[in-house]
Design a protein around this motif. Structure first.
Motif, short mmCIF file in Angstrom:
data_model
loop_
_atom_site.label_atom_id
_atom_site.label_comp_id
_atom_site.label_asym_id
_atom_site.label_seq_id
_atom_site.Cartn_x
_atom_site.Cartn_y
_atom_site.Cartn_z
N UNK A 104 -8.07 1.79 -5.53
CA UNK A 104 -8.81 2.50 -5.63
C UNK A 104 -7.77 2.93 -4.68
N UNK A 105 -6.98 3.29 -4.05
CA UNK A 105 -6.61 3.88 -2.67
C UNK A 105 -5.25 4.53 -2.99
N UNK A 106 -4.36 3.49 -3.80
CA UNK A 106 -3.23 3.51 -3.86
C UNK A 106 -2.72 3.85 -5.24
N UNK A 107 -3.53 4.06 -6.04
CA UNK A 107 -3.50 5.27 -7.60
C UNK A 107 -4.18 5.88 -7.22
N UNK A 108 -5.06 6.53 -6.67
CA UNK A 108 -5.40 8.07 -6.49
C UNK A 108 -5.32 8.70 -4.99
N UNK A 162 1.25 -1.05 -0.25
CA UNK A 162 0.25 -0.18 -0.20
C UNK A 162 1.24 1.28 0.15
N UNK A 163 2.09 1.44 0.43
CA UNK A 163 2.89 2.38 0.67
C UNK A 163 3.46 2.35 -0.61
N UNK A 164 3.93 2.19 -1.33
CA UNK A 164 5.53 1.88 -1.79
C UNK A 164 4.67 2.38 -2.89
N UNK A 165 3.41 1.16 -3.57
CA UNK A 165 2.31 1.95 -4.83
C UNK A 165 2.06 3.25 -4.43
N UNK A 166 1.13 3.61 -3.47
CA UNK A 166 0.78 4.59 -3.48
C UNK A 166 2.51 6.03 -3.84
N UNK A 167 3.14 5.31 -3.57
CA UNK A 167 4.42 6.69 -3.32
C UNK A 167 4.85 6.73 -4.78
N UNK A 168 4.40 5.29 -5.47
CA UNK A 168 5.65 5.05 -6.94
C UNK A 168 3.69 6.48 -8.36
N UNK A 169 2.55 6.07 -7.59
CA UNK A 169 1.97 6.76 -8.40
C UNK A 169 1.71 8.04 -8.03
N UNK A 170 2.07 8.81 -6.58
CA UNK A 170 2.17 9.93 -6.67
C UNK A 170 3.77 10.51 -7.27
N UNK A 171 4.54 9.70 -7.76
CA UNK A 171 5.96 11.10 -7.99
C UNK A 171 5.46 10.86 -9.83
N UNK A 172 5.21 9.79 -10.33
CA UNK A 172 4.63 9.69 -12.08
C UNK A 172 3.72 10.51 -12.15
N UNK A 173 2.27 10.44 -11.04
CA UNK A 173 1.63 11.34 -11.33
C UNK A 173 1.62 12.58 -11.75
N UNK A 174 2.59 13.09 -10.57
CA UNK A 174 3.27 14.34 -10.72
C UNK A 174 3.54 14.92 -12.23
N UNK A 175 4.51 14.23 -12.61
CA UNK A 175 4.62 14.05 -13.65
C UNK A 175 4.01 14.19 -14.12
N UNK A 176 3.28 13.20 -14.74
CA UNK A 176 2.25 13.30 -15.84
C UNK A 176 1.38 14.48 -16.13
N UNK A 177 0.75 14.95 -14.48
CA UNK A 177 -0.32 15.12 -14.47
C UNK A 177 0.32 17.41 -14.83
N UNK A 178 1.14 17.07 -14.21
CA UNK A 178 2.38 18.88 -14.34
C UNK A 178 3.02 19.15 -15.47
#
Length: 411
Positions: A355-359, A224-240
């Motif tokens: 739902x939680x880790x991705x979002x 849960x923790x690591x997948x959340x961190x990964x999705x945070x990093x790459x989605x910051x990059x994507x949406x930015x």
């Protein structure tokens, strides 16, 4: 032809293809509605005399609400099923796109986009669950890759429609067209079945929040923790990157943009989305062959390098040449999420896990458009876009803290 030599696509049943098409179309229509806003940015900015920071904040609000929607609908999908949850999310974001077109000021638009985000976030989670649980393990990566490619098709259609509608009819009509995806729910109702694994393995009488609690138990907490961190990093990059990419192309050179017109910038985005489509699809095939982790990391590293080059380029021909490659690598890695996260969590908690880790990652990345918009005021959009390179590199490293899941059967 022997069973051993039979092409992989002949191993897939009709109901599995129906489920994949539902996920593909749902995500494509989601992208269409969401990206209409990206193409309307400069028109709204001129009409209401607001700056890039305010519009970036509005995009961030949409991402925050989409994160909440993804978490909520992941839990709902564990309770009521993937099919019903998918239909509900499509209906929400379609209606709210129409409401966006009725907005008379920035506050009304903010409310409409926030509500739209609830459906947007929930659609991906429910669609990914539907496809992951319907398809066999050895082809799950391909299926999610094909589903994810729907985003590129939706983005492409949004660019095509925007290039004709905005100059002739304005940005409001563009949002009204976004109501049409609501018709898609009739297809889901008639042709799509609930995944058998959800029907057989789910206790319909359990508490509503039980699946959410499960993902924080010791045996799943690391995932849960690591997948959340990964999705945070790459989605910051994507949406930015991609929220502001049309704005970068259409902004004047003196403000750090490429100096193209709205029509030209929309046309420039089309080759980029063709590249994204190929990136989404190819990722699944490569990941099914080489593994989730090395494929994911490779795409992210190339993305980081390309973004830096693209943001510092003003030559029109170079931008056109790099666009498809930026789309290919800068979007294709998203195909790894649906299969990879689904393979980490058991059926009783899969909806909550996905739902939680991705979002949550999407929520933490929601400030990316605001950050890029803020720095763009002083440094221009091109330079500000390169901030995202750092987050692409971070995601490429974090993926190796999770186990390889290629080819495993869902628990």
């Amino acid at each position: 032809m022997s069973e051993k030599n039979k092409p992989w696509y002949l191993e897939i049943s009709k109901s599995q293809w129906y489920s994949l098409f539902a996920g593909f179309m749902g995500w494509g229509l989601d992208a269409f509605d969401v990206m209409l806003y990206a193409f309307a940015l400069t028109s709204i900015m001129k009409e209401w005399s607001i700056n890039t920071a305010i519009l970036g904040l509005l995009a961030s609000l949409t991402l925050l609400s989409s994160a909440a929607g993804g978490i909520i609908w992941g839990i709902v999908a564990d309770k009521i099923g993937r099919k019903k949850a998918l239909m509900s999310t499509v209906l929400i974001f379609s209606i709210c796109s129409g409401l966006s077109g009725l907005s008379q000021d920035i506050w009304q638009l903010a409310i409409a986009r926030t509500l739209l985000g609830l459906g947007m976030g929930g659609e991906w989670a429910t669609g990914a669950l539907l496809v992951s649980e319907s398809w066999p393990a050895e082809h799950r990566g391909k299926a999610i890759g094909i589903m994810q490619s729907g985003w590129a098709i939706g983005y492409f259609l949004a660019a095509l429609v925007a290039s004709y509608v905005i100059p002739a009819y304005g940005w409001r009509v563009l949002f009204f067209i976004g109501i049409l995806p609501a018709l898609f729910i009739f297809y889901v109702t008639k042709f799509v079945d609930e995944p058998r694994i959800w029907i057989e393995k789910t206790d319909k009488n359990r508490a509503f929040m039980s699946s959410f609690i499960e993902i924080f138990k010791p045996y799943l907490l690391r995932f849960t923790i690591i997948t959340t961190l990964i999705s945070s990093a790459v989605m910051f990059a994507y949406w930015g990157l991609f929220v502001w990419l049309p704005g970068f192309l259409s902004s004047p050179v003196e403000k750090g943009g490429a100096g193209l017109s709205i029509v030209k910038s929309s046309n420039f985005m089309m080759p980029t989305m063709i590249g994204a489509f190929l990136g989404y699809v190819s990722f699944g095939f490569i990941a099914d062959r080489l593994g989730r982790r090395p494929t994911f990391s490779f795409y992210l590293i190339i993305s980081a390098i390309l973004v830096y080059i693209y943001g510092h380029t003003r030559d029109v021909n170079t931008l056109m040449l790099l666009g498809p490659f930026l789309g290919f690598f800068g979007s294709g890695y998203f195909s790894g999420f649906g299969a990879f996260i689904s393979e980490l969590f058991p059926t009783k908690a899969r909806g909550a896990g996905v739902g939680f880790t991705y979002n949550t990652g999407r929520a933490l990345s929601a400030f990316a458009p605001t950050v890029v918009g803020f720095f763009a005021i002083s440094y221009g959009l091109g330079v500000s876009l390169t901030i995202t390179s750092l987050f692409f590199f971070l995601g490429a490293i974090l993926i190796f803290f999770l186990p390889e899941t290629k080819g495993i059967e869902l628990q």
